[in-house]
Design a protein around this motif. Structure first.
Motif, short mmCIF file in Angstrom:
data_model
loop_
_atom_site.label_atom_id
_atom_site.label_comp_id
_atom_site.label_asym_id
_atom_site.label_seq_id
_atom_site.Cartn_x
_atom_site.Cartn_y
_atom_site.Cartn_z
N ARG A 4 3.58 -3.59 -10.01
CA ARG A 4 2.86 -2.55 -10.75
C ARG A 4 3.82 -1.45 -11.20
N PHE A 55 -5.97 -7.64 -5.31
CA PHE A 55 -5.45 -6.53 -4.50
C PHE A 55 -4.43 -5.69 -5.25
N ARG A 56 -4.13 -6.09 -6.49
CA ARG A 56 -3.19 -5.30 -7.29
C ARG A 56 -3.90 -4.08 -7.84
N HIS A 57 -3.19 -2.96 -7.81
CA HIS A 57 -3.79 -1.72 -8.29
C HIS A 57 -4.18 -1.83 -9.76
N ALA A 81 -6.81 -2.20 -3.46
CA ALA A 81 -5.39 -1.83 -3.32
C ALA A 81 -5.21 -0.86 -2.16
N ARG A 104 -5.42 -2.84 1.11
CA ARG A 104 -4.15 -3.51 1.42
C ARG A 104 -3.11 -2.50 1.90
N ARG A 105 -3.05 -1.34 1.27
CA ARG A 105 -2.07 -0.33 1.70
C ARG A 105 -2.32 0.07 3.15
#
Length: 511
Positions: free
Chosen positions: A256, A466-468, A485, A488-489
């Motif tokens: 990202r 899960f990608r922003h 996201a 996951r963080r």
């Protein structure tokens, strides 16, 4: 007040100094080389003159008669242009000389001629050649011939050469001055007419501005190599010390962040997660030169936004509960109007039993108050949307520390909201919609499992979700695609993980 010289004039002066020094060095080298060549040529010439006289038969036969030897010596001197030609016997007595007072005197000079070997060199201010004279019968050395020429001064020797050295040095000086003028003008044009002190002040102001602002600044060239980065940007992006000059693709950055820095992701106020920090990036392309990226820390602002979201969720839950309570009141009022008192009693008992059963189920499985309160509140929101919320039978969670409790509330809340959003987009076809929540406390971690009756996530999107910024919603208002996201963080920050298989999301949060 002393007036400052312009950059062009300073460059011109220094260039002239350098050119002058260089020409002086070249001139000195030329003069020395010319003098060396002159001495070498004169030595050979004097040697030739002396050998000619020494080979004269009259000189060899009449070595003792000075009257007969003066003529060949003077003839050789006048024809060759030598300064003097001397004839000496084997006792170093001068037999022939252009100076009559010197005849009969003894000449004490270093030589190898009386030993039978010729000699050339410098004697005083003269260049001399000594050649032995051999007796024609016995072949013994019976004298020697000295031919000499006065050595001119350094500059006289240079000026006597066929090439006028000074003329060429003057031409070189003119070329150097002209080149210096052109160079000074070019440098002035390239510096936009700025003087040295102005350039220095500009650089100092730029450094103070870059390192003094609270925003990060990253400069990129056309090949996406980092050409400029201030301290704040280096800290926010956790860049290595050798980041300058390296390409964005070479650095250990997430996809990202690479997309935003390189311009593959466009738009203003792009949100990026970097090592637990939420950053806002703006990229400004510079035609033909690259781009400048500014970034800010949005963690605190995002925390406030999540607090507002939490308040919004609480409001939605209360609204759902009020809506549900109003519907139940309307139902009870209708039954009373119909004088169905037994049905009223059964309806109230049914409602109380369902609520008490869910509270009892949650309380029996979940010992942490914050997590339990979240699940009880979400049940009303799910009921309003026509979705049943239930607990997995094996769920168990005791009281945990405050940090883990906050992470669990964030993970559970986002997963349940994500499931509600996914189910709300399904068309009503009579099938029951449900969400099942499982919270299992293991030896070294807490495992959260949320599944729903929806179609789930396609296998090829299992990592992409899960990608922003990723979202499957056809229309979105505001920033979307950040909930998963953030989950996951939070999991990665604790050393855990989160994954999805179909409609089943599994999060692991170590203690």
């Amino acid at each position: 007040m002393r007036r400052r010289r312009s950059l062009a004039s300073q460059l011109l002066v220094w260039q002239l100094v350098v050119v002058t020094l260089l020409l002086c060095a070249v001139g000195a080298l030329t003069v020395v080389q010319t003098g060396s060549n002159f001495r070498s040529n004169e030595e050979r010439r004097m040697l030739s003159v002396a050998e000619t006289v020494a080979a004269n038969s009259l000189v060899q036969e009449q070595m003792g008669n000075w009257r007969l030897l003066s003529a060949p010596a003077e003839t050789a001197r006048s024809l060759s242009g030598a300064s003097y030609v001397l004839i000496l016997d084997d006792r170093r007595l001068v037999i022939a000389s252009p100076d009559p007072a010197q005849i009969g005197s003894t000449l004490d000079t270093r030589t190898t001629a009386l030993e039978g070997r010729s000699w050339t060199g410098t004697v005083g201010d003269s260049i001399e050649a000594h050649v032995p004279v051999f007796d024609p019968v016995s072949r013994k050395v019976n004298g020697m011939v000295i031919a000499g020429a006065e050595e001119p001064g350094i500059f006289a020797g240079a000026l006597s050469q066929p090439v006028d050295v000074l003329r060429y040095l003057a031409i070189a000086l003119v070329i150097g001055v002209t080149g210096s003028l052109l160079l000074a003008r070019r440098v002035k044009n390239q510096t936009l007419g700025l003087e040295p002190h102005e350039i220095t002040a500009l650089v100092e102001n730029r450094e103070a501005l870059l390192h003094g602002i609270r925003e990060g600044v990253v400069g990129l060239d056309a090949q996406n190599r980092i050409t400029l980065v201030n301290d704040h940007a280096s800290d926010l992006l956790a860049l290595p010390d050798d980041a300058l000059g390296r390409s964005v693709e070479e650095l250990e950055l997430n996809d990202r962040l690479r997309d935003v820095l390189t311009g593959r992701a466009t738009g203003v106020d792009q949100l990026v997660l970097r090592q637990g920090v939420v950053l806002t990036l703006n990229r400004m392309p510079i035609e033909g030169a690259g781009a400048v990226v500014t970034l800010r820390d949005r963690t605190e602002l995002l925390a406030l936004q999540h607090e507002l979201d939490a308040s919004q969720h609480a409001t939605d839950t209360l609204r759902a509960q009020a809506h549900e309570f109003a519907n139940r009141l309307h139902t009870i009022a209708g039954l009373i109007a119909l004088k169905e008192y037994d049905e009223v009693t059964n309806y109230i008992h049914q409602i109380s039993s369902a609520q008490d059963q869910w509270r009892a189920e949650v309380s029996a499985c979940i010992g942490d108050p914050a997590v339990a309160a979240l699940l009880i509140a979400k049940a009303s929101l799910a009921a309003e949307r026509g979705t049943a919320l239930r607990m997995e039978p094996d769920s168990v969670l005791g009281r945990v520390d405050e940090a883990l409790s906050a992470d669990l509330v964030m993970v559970l809340g986002n997963l349940v909201d994500n499931a509600l959003d996914a189910l709300s987009s399904l068309s009503a076809n009579g099938a029951q919609k449900w969400i099942e929540v499982g919270v299992m406390q293991l030896d070294d971690e807490v495992q959260v499992v949320v599944r729903d009756s929806g179609p789930g996530v396609a296998p090829e999107l299992a990592e992409e979700v899960f990608r922003h910024g990723f979202t499957t919603k056809a229309a979105s208002h505001g920033e979307r695609g950040i909930g998963l996201a953030l989950i996951r963080r939070a999991c990665l920050r604790r050393g855990g993980s989160v994954n999805v298989s179909g409609s089943v999301f599994t999060a692991r949060l170590p203690w």
